[in-house]
Design a protein around this motif. Structure first.
Motif, PDB file in Angstrom:
ATOM      1  N   ALA A  88       4.258 -19.337  85.030  1.00 52.09           N
ATOM      2  CA  ALA A  88       3.529 -18.299  83.470  1.00 52.09           C
ATOM      3  C   ALA A  88       2.574 -18.837  84.032  1.00 52.09           C
ATOM      4  O   ALA A  88       1.171 -18.735  82.866  1.00 52.09           O
ATOM      5  N   SER A  89       1.527 -20.278  84.190  1.00 46.45           N
ATOM      6  CA  SER A  89       0.308 -20.810  84.358  1.00 46.45           C
ATOM      7  C   SER A  89      -0.481 -19.947  84.735  1.00 46.45           C
ATOM      8  O   SER A  89      -1.326 -20.336  85.157  1.00 46.45           O
ATOM      9  N   VAL A  90       0.069 -19.312  86.004  1.00 47.04           N
ATOM     10  CA  VAL A  90      -0.628 -18.850  86.972  1.00 47.04           C
ATOM     11  C   VAL A  90      -1.251 -16.804  86.057  1.00 47.04           C
ATOM     12  O   VAL A  90       0.369 -16.806  86.037  1.00 47.04           O
ATOM     13  N   PRO A  91      -1.886 -16.509  87.127  1.00 51.87           N
ATOM     14  CA  PRO A  91      -1.883 -14.874  86.630  1.00 51.87           C
ATOM     15  C   PRO A  91      -0.179 -13.897  87.552  1.00 51.87           C
ATOM     16  O   PRO A  91      -0.301 -15.159  88.450  1.00 51.87           O
ATOM     17  N   GLY A  92      -0.445 -13.245  87.102  1.00 52.59           N
ATOM     18  CA  GLY A  92       0.688 -12.832  87.442  1.00 52.59           C
ATOM     19  C   GLY A  92       0.468 -11.076  87.597  1.00 52.59           C
ATOM     20  O   GLY A  92      -0.382 -11.090  86.529  1.00 52.59           O
TER      21      GLY A  92
ATOM     22  N   GLY B 281      -6.471 -19.081  86.188  1.00 49.98           N
ATOM     23  CA  GLY B 281      -5.059 -19.772  85.907  1.00 49.98           C
ATOM     24  C   GLY B 281      -5.121 -20.105  84.494  1.00 49.98           C
ATOM     25  O   GLY B 281      -6.408 -20.548  83.698  1.00 49.98           O
ATOM     26  N   GLU B 282      -4.489 -20.916  83.132  1.00 44.40           N
ATOM     27  CA  GLU B 282      -4.455 -21.852  82.869  1.00 44.40           C
ATOM     28  C   GLU B 282      -4.457 -22.757  82.993  1.00 44.40           C
ATOM     29  O   GLU B 282      -4.647 -23.428  83.966  1.00 44.40           O
TER      30      GLU B 282
ATOM     31  N   CYS C 285      -7.794 -15.156  89.571  1.00 43.67           N
ATOM     32  CA  CYS C 285      -8.003 -16.248  90.638  1.00 43.67           C
ATOM     33  C   CYS C 285      -6.515 -16.812  90.202  1.00 43.67           C
ATOM     34  O   CYS C 285      -5.997 -17.035  89.026  1.00 43.67           O
ATOM     35  N   GLU C 286      -6.570 -17.168  91.489  1.00 44.08           N
ATOM     36  CA  GLU C 286      -4.985 -18.699  90.558  1.00 44.08           C
ATOM     37  C   GLU C 286      -5.272 -19.369  90.276  1.00 44.08           C
ATOM     38  O   GLU C 286      -5.078 -20.373  89.647  1.00 44.08           O
ATOM     39  N   GLY C 287      -7.011 -20.673  90.455  1.00 47.97           N
ATOM     40  CA  GLY C 287      -7.581 -21.614  90.359  1.00 47.97           C
ATOM     41  C   GLY C 287      -7.660 -21.304  88.384  1.00 47.97           C
ATOM     42  O   GLY C 287      -8.002 -19.763  87.989  1.00 47.97           O
ATOM     43  N   VAL C 288      -7.815 -22.520  88.629  1.00 52.28           N
ATOM     44  CA  VAL C 288      -7.742 -22.777  86.433  1.00 52.28           C
ATOM     45  C   VAL C 288      -9.501 -21.985  86.348  1.00 52.28           C
ATOM     46  O   VAL C 288      -9.984 -21.816  87.033  1.00 52.28           O
ATOM     47  N   LEU C 289      -9.271 -22.137  84.659  1.00 55.38           N
ATOM     48  CA  LEU C 289     -10.427 -20.778  84.382  1.00 55.38           C
ATOM     49  C   LEU C 289     -11.688 -21.253  84.472  1.00 55.38           C
ATOM     50  O   LEU C 289     -12.866 -21.114  84.439  1.00 55.38           O
ATOM     51  N   THR C 290     -11.600 -22.701  82.991  1.00 57.81           N
ATOM     52  CA  THR C 290     -12.813 -22.767  82.435  1.00 57.81           C
ATOM     53  C   THR C 290     -13.606 -23.586  84.314  1.00 57.81           C
ATOM     54  O   THR C 290     -13.037 -24.266  84.540  1.00 57.81           O
TER      55      THR C 290
END
Lengths: 325, 360
Positions: free
Chosen positions: A307-311, A293-294, A260-265
């Motif tokens: 770098a802050s989202v999955p690639g 996402g981080e 997912c692109e949204g943040v992890l937590t």
């Protein structure tokens, strides 16, 4: 088959739906004369006029609130929120009003509206114009949630959203608008609420949606070159959620990751991973990996943003490690 | 008399029930009084329901002292009109024709209530009567009337949509977005601020420097006015021109000044205001004012009014009895109405857990 962009497919869905249903109106900032910030409603004002392509002041709570009232009294509004980040402004009207009206009022009335918006990274748009906030929506009972990844789904899911009795949040991805595909929109589509298996393999399940599907497919291609065959599931809608398809594949294969692109937590990836763990526990050979996402705001710097989202690289590497554990 | 007539207008229906009812058809005051008396009595019974422990919770906001706003404005609305209210909206809904029994049952959280016990006092609604919903978010129901106005205009329905809210909502941004759009699009919409002087425990002059509330509406190009909420006829007369003009496409705003006789909700003993202030404030009693005028203008006698008041009291007692004896909703109803009938429903947690734990 015709070649069409994601943007054009959305526009065609709106155009056809408006031609068929006089009650559909579009309400939002710059939707009429300007044609939409991303051009999705371009020129529709020429066909439908300013009475149905309603340009609003910059009033995001009001746009959603007006759509709620219109939907309760016989119209079927498409409210447009230019960026999903503006949900911070509109959340009361969406989560406390639209989502709860049918329930609070004992089923007397629904709110048949579609909130079209777009999210995600890819344009160096910064922390307030790049978020993936689908978790907020998925966390709110009463809202349907569609997130098309393909051109055909942009069309079909939007057409279907405009027939539903309940509010639908329809989240497009800003980096997909120019994506072009060969499509036959007259061919039958998968039913609403059914996930699509975009690629079949026996080694690993990748569950994803929206733009991350593209990255996952590319990563799966690279994994195949290394001898790892992944099944890639495109959820298409997060509410309803087609968990049966996920379950079937995870139980068959035993290894799963969620992208997912949204943040992890506490996000969508967290929910999906925990459901897979809970419901498919006996079949899992590895922990379910969340690739998300981080837990940081999105920076403007293209390097930091990407770098802050999955690639592709991250998805591929995690996939490989899961399989070779 | 039929409740629907109460909703329609004070002009057509004589004061009903009692054989001694006044007969002056030229004055709307008897009907307005009756509406206000019913509101007052209903609200008193809501308080009683709470004291008896039969209400669903204590978040019950009484409109005692504010009856002239509800009665006066609703008297000039038409059957096809729609409205939203704030959390202090019992009186408005009653004045639009609600059945006290079903209201009280909803306030008690019972199946026979307007929303089958899912809405309660603060989320009561009835589409048949044009009630698009009470709201527990301050200002939350305001933009919906702009949407309803948009529908009415597009579908040429000749209906006005009225947002009722308190002075607290005057400090919420959504009001200004809504007024701006209503004015911009010439919608048949009226904004009614029932200024009872308090947003919870904060007095209006502790919340804003700009206490001439209608001036804000004027700034947006609305037909804005303020009226004193003591004299219901004055409220009605002022509301008539505003609602009529809104029907013609000129949206309006009316601030009705009154005094909230009691605390914010049932647990609030109003420690933030003095007894002297309350005594003075409660002198501004629209029900008593109308009653005195009915007598002084010989529109009704003391006996007839006493009979009427008694009948209304019985009606509201009956509403309590109905609510107390009504059934609670079934637990299975919890999962209904999250989505439309026939749509995929949420899976109950216990069923999920049974499935998950049965595997091991």
């Amino acid at each position: 088959m015709v070649s069409m962009t994601y943007r054009d497919a959305l526009r065609r869905a709106i155009d056809e739906a408006m031609a068929e249903d006089d009650d559909i109106v579009v309400i939002g900032e710059e939707v009429g004369r300007y044609g939409g910030a991303y051009g999705v409603t371009k020129d529709l004002i020429k066909t439908y006029g300013p009475e149905r392509m309603i340009d609003t002041p910059i009033s995001e709570p009001g746009i959603v609130g007006v759509a709620v009232g219109a939907a309760m009294t016989g119209l079927r509004p498409i409210a447009e929120l230019m960026y999903i980040d503006f949900l911070g402004m509109s959340m009361d009207q969406l989560a406390n009003q639209a989502a709860k009206i049918r329930y609070m009022f004992g089923g007397q009335i629904g709110v048949p509206m579609v909130l079209r918006t777009q999210g995600g990274t890819g344009r160096s748009a910064g922390a307030q114009h790049s978020q993936s906030l689908e978790g907020w929506i998925m966390h709110t009972p009463g809202l349907r949630l569609a997130m098309p990844a393909t051109v055909a789904d942009a069309y079909h899911l939007l057409r279907h959203s405009l027939t539903l009795p309940d509010p639908v949040v329809f989240i497009e991805h800003k980096a997909l608008y120019a994506q072009k595909e060969e499509v036959d929109l007259d061919a039958p589509a998968l039913p609403w609420g059914k996930a699509a298996i975009r690629r079949r393999g026996d080694d690993l399940v990748i569950v994803t949606y929206s733009r991350q599907l593209r990255f996952a497919m590319e990563a799966a291609g690279q994994l195949a070159e290394r001898g790892v065959e992944a099944t890639v599931i495109d959820l298409r809608t997060l509410n309803p959620l087609d968990f049966d398809t996920i379950r079937m594949e995870v139980e068959r294969i035993g290894k799963a990751m969620v992208v997912c692109e949204g943040v992890l937590t506490a996000g969508v990836a967290a929910e999906l991973a925990s459901r897979i763990t809970e419901e498919c526990f006996d079949f899992l050979e590895q922990p379910v990996a969340r690739v998300a996402g981080e837990d940081v705001p999105i920076a403007v710097s293209p390097a930091l943003e990407a770098a802050s989202v999955p690639g592709v690289d991250l998805i591929r590497d995690v996939g490989e490690r899961l399989v070779r554990w | 008399m039929s409740l629907k007539h109460t909703a329609d207008s004070g002009a057509t229906t004589p004061m009903g029930g009692s054989g001694q009812a006044p007969k002056d058809h030229n004055s709307a005051l008897p009907d307005l009084y009756r509406t206000m008396r019913r509101i007052r009595s209903f609200e008193e019974r809501v308080g009683e329901l709470f004291v008896r422990g039969e209400s669903a919770g204590s978040m019950l906001h009484l409109s005692i002292g504010e009856e002239a706003a509800a009665a006066g404005i609703c008297a000039v609305m038409k059957l096809q009109d729609t409205f939203t209210t704030h959390h202090r909206g019992h009186g408005i809904f009653l004045a639009r024709g609600a059945e006290p029994r079903r209201m009280m049952a909803e306030i008690a959280g019972k199946m026979d209530g307007y929303c089958h016990g899912k809405g309660g006092s603060m989320h009561i609604a009835d589409m048949q009567l044009g009630h698009l919903g009470a709201n527990a978010i301050v200002g939350g129901g305001i933009p919906a009337v702009v949407g309803a106005g948009l529908s009415a205009k597009r579908k040429k329905r000749d209906s006005v949509s009225v947002a009722f809210f308190g002075d607290g909502a005057m400090q919420q941004g959504i009001l200004y977005e809504s007024m701006n759009m209503a004015a911009l699009w010439d919608l048949p919409v009226v904004f009614v601020c029932i200024n009872n002087q308090y947003g919870m425990g904060t007095r209006i002059d502790q919340a804003t420097r700009a206490t001439n509330l209608h001036e804000r509406a004027l700034a947006f190009g609305l037909n804005g006015h303020s009226v004193d909420g003591l004299d219901v006829e004055e409220v009605r007369n002022r509301a008539r021109s505003i609602v009529d003009e809104a029907r013609g496409g000129r949206p309006g705003f009316l601030a009705v000044s009154c005094y909230r006789f009691y605390g914010h909700a049932r647990m609030d003993k109003s420690p933030y205001r003095s007894e002297e202030e309350e005594i003075e404030g409660r002198k501004k009693d629209p029900v008593k004012f109308a009653r005195d005028r009915l007598i002084s203008e010989k529109l009704a006698g003391e006996n007839a009014l006493g009979t009427l008041d008694g009948e209304i009291g019985k009606e509201m007692d009956d509403a309590i009895d109905f609510a107390v004896s009504a059934q609670a909703p079934s637990l299975g109803s919890m999962f209904r109405d999250v989505y439309a009938e026939g749509e995929p429903e949420p899976e109950p947690l216990k069923i999920r857990l049974d499935r998950v734990l049965a595997r091991n």
